[in-house]
Enzyme design. Structure first.
Site, PDB file in Angstrom:
ATOM      1  N   TYR A 128      45.421  33.728  36.186  1.00 23.30           N
ATOM      2  CA  TYR A 128      45.209  33.699  37.641  1.00 23.30           C
ATOM      3  C   TYR A 128      43.769  33.322  37.934  1.00 23.30           C
ATOM      4  O   TYR A 128      42.838  33.933  37.426  1.00 23.30           O
ATOM      5  CB  TYR A 128      45.536  35.073  38.258  1.00 23.30           C
ATOM      6  CG  TYR A 128      45.384  35.080  39.760  1.00 23.30           C
ATOM      7  CD1 TYR A 128      46.175  34.253  40.562  1.00 23.30           C
ATOM      8  CD2 TYR A 128      44.453  35.899  40.391  1.00 23.30           C
ATOM      9  CE1 TYR A 128      46.032  34.250  41.944  1.00 23.30           C
ATOM     10  CE2 TYR A 128      44.313  35.910  41.774  1.00 23.30           C
ATOM     11  CZ  TYR A 128      45.100  35.077  42.541  1.00 23.30           C
ATOM     12  OH  TYR A 128      44.966  35.072  43.914  1.00 23.30           O
TER      13      TYR A 128
ATOM     14  N   ASP B 114      36.795  31.870  33.692  1.00 22.48           N
ATOM     15  CA  ASP B 114      36.879  32.574  34.959  1.00 22.48           C
ATOM     16  C   ASP B 114      36.455  34.023  34.718  1.00 22.48           C
ATOM     17  O   ASP B 114      37.218  34.830  34.184  1.00 22.48           O
ATOM     18  CB  ASP B 114      38.328  32.497  35.455  1.00 22.48           C
ATOM     19  CG  ASP B 114      38.523  33.230  36.772  1.00 22.48           C
ATOM     20  OD1 ASP B 114      37.632  33.995  37.170  1.00 22.48           O
ATOM     21  OD2 ASP B 114      39.587  33.031  37.387  1.00 22.48           O
TER      22      ASP B 114
ATOM     23  N   LYS C  47      33.781  38.754  43.090  1.00 19.46           N
ATOM     24  CA  LYS C  47      33.942  40.216  43.135  1.00 19.46           C
ATOM     25  C   LYS C  47      32.605  40.984  43.070  1.00 19.46           C
ATOM     26  O   LYS C  47      31.924  41.088  44.059  1.00 19.46           O
ATOM     27  CB  LYS C  47      34.893  40.664  42.047  1.00 19.46           C
ATOM     28  CG  LYS C  47      36.257  39.911  42.178  1.00 19.46           C
ATOM     29  CD  LYS C  47      37.432  40.782  41.978  1.00 19.46           C
ATOM     30  CE  LYS C  47      38.703  39.997  41.820  1.00 19.46           C
ATOM     31  NZ  LYS C  47      39.761  40.365  42.729  1.00 19.46           N
TER      32      LYS C  47
END
Ligand SMILES: Cc1ncc(COP(=O)(O)O)c(C=O)c1O
Length: 420
Positions: free
Chosen positions: A151, A231, A258
């Protein structure tokens, strides 16, 4: 028939139910974030405070998710509140840099070995879009290769990982199996612009890479002339230098998000000065990359505190607590006679009501039990992801973790009772 767990949830959250009905009239399904949606309705939160969330019915939850890993210092962490307040008092956005923006960029470059320069954006999704853009521009190719069930955000070329099948511009290989990436890079390498990988799969259930996997995929990408993109949107919390420091990976580009926004919306893309020069507005033909709120002073001030205060000592303390709670959850499941397994890496873990943790997947065989446990956990004052993901924060003390273990044990007994 409604289960006791669901009855209890509804009885404890009438105001959330009312708000969900109101929300459904103006937002599809009443939510605006697919991951956070669950049955019968999701909660409406009134406020967060350190390690706690409070809903509008006055229930308190120990937060074991931290807004899907981003609140690594819990809610309203005083030094971050102070930084945001100071920033807000000076105006929250302007079309020029701030000192905080430069300082955050410096801090990320200092911490993450492969990153010499960064560009800020407003989400991990955008960081992924930008990474695709750079890779396609530099290679003149269009295909993206990524892991099945990987993801990288909601950009459609990168969202196919969750669908589990190839798309027009996206190919998938199996995480952990270097040969499946190598084979595609040998066969179709001429068409592949970049290989994207999460160093540790997040959404697919916290799956760590086998030894040498990241290195082999990175080398195969380079042999094919493709970019190797890591990522680290979730994994930057695993070590000061991110997961690439743990696994010795050397990506061309790193996606971040984040924790680097201290709780405010954020994303960033970083890499070598040579590659990042693709964005340099002084160069002819540079990538046009703009964004009204890119690198805004409030996000950067908050992010600076968040990253600076995530020291190796604090990371180690979270990891130790995560190991301990994983063991306690196993013990509680045995007592409740539920099949159970947990995959934990650093401060992250995912639980499964199966004897053995499944391979990377989002199609859960224990979907009914995990949904029941998620509601039972809420009923017992624990906030986790509906899919059973847990991310610890630095403000969860040993004392609170003991409470977590007790509450989780009760939630498991509720699940056993309802399924018995
Ligand atoms: C590994 C990973 N990459 C990218 C993203 C997308 O980030 P955002 O939600 O900020 O768009 C996420 C979000 O959960 C993620 O887990």
């Amino acid at each position: 028939m409604m289960s006791k767990i669901e009855e209890q949830y509804k009885a404890a959250t009438p105001k959330s139910a009312e708000m969900a009905a109101r929300a459904e009239r103006v937002m599809p399904g009443g939510d605006t974030r697919t991951t956070a949606h669950h049955r019968p309705y999701s909660l409406t939160i009134a406020r967060g405070e350190g390690p706690f969330l409070h809903d509008i019915d006055g229930n308190r939850y120990i937060d074991l998710l931290g807004n899907y890993t981003s609140l690594v210092h819990g809610h309203a962490y005083p030094p971050i509140v102070e930084a945001i307040t100071r920033a807000a008092n000076g105006g929250t956005a302007w079309p020029a840099r701030s000192e905080a923006q430069v300082a955050l960029a410096e801090l990320l470059c200092e911490r993450v070995a492969s990153v010499e320069q960064v560009r800020f954006c407003n989400s991990g999704t955008e960081a992924g879009m930008l990474a695709c853009h750079v890779a396609r521009r530099l290679t003149g190719r269009k295909l993206i290769l990524m892991a099945r069930y990987g993801y990288h955000g909601s950009y459609d070329d990168l969202e196919l990982g969750l669908a589990g099948h190839d798309g027009e511009r996206t190919m998938l290989a199996d995480f952990g199996e270097a040969t499946s990436f190598e084979a595609l890079l040998t066969e179709r390498g001429q068409e592949i612009a970049a290989v994207f990988l999460e160093p540790v799969l997040g959404s697919a259930g916290i799956v760590a890479p086998p030894a040498g996997f990241l290195e082999r995929v990175g080398e195969a990408a380079h042999r094919a002339g493709a970019l190797f993109i890591l990522d680290e949107v979730i994994t930057l919390r695993l070590a000061c230098g991110g997961a690439q420091a743990i696994f010795g990976a050397k990506p061309d580009l790193t996606m971040m998000g984040k924790i680097i926004g201290g709780g405010l919306p954020v994303g960033a893309l970083g890499g070598s000065a040579e590659i990042m020069a693709a964005f340099n507005p002084r160069e002819r033909g540079a990538i046009f990359h703009s964004g009204t709120f890119n690198g805004n002073p409030a996000t950067c001030a908050a992010g600076l505190v968040s990253v600076r205060e995530l020291t190796q000592d604090r990371i180690d303390a979270m990891d130790a607590r995560a190991k301990k709670i994983a063991e306690e959850l196993k013990r509680a499941a045995r007592q409740a006679e539920l099949p159970f397994s947990v995959r934990q890496f650093g401060s992250l873990m995912n639980i499964f009501f199966l004897d053995e943790a499944p391979p990377a997947t989002i199609n859960r065989q224990d979907s009914r039990t995990i949904a029941a446990f998620h509601l039972a956990a809420l009923n017992n004052g624990l906030f986790i992801a509906p899919r059973g993901m847990i991310a610890l924060s630095t403000v969860l003390t040993d004392e609170l973790m003991t409470e977590v273990a007790e509450r989780a044990a009760k939630a498991m007994l509720d699940v056993a009772r309802d399924s018995g």
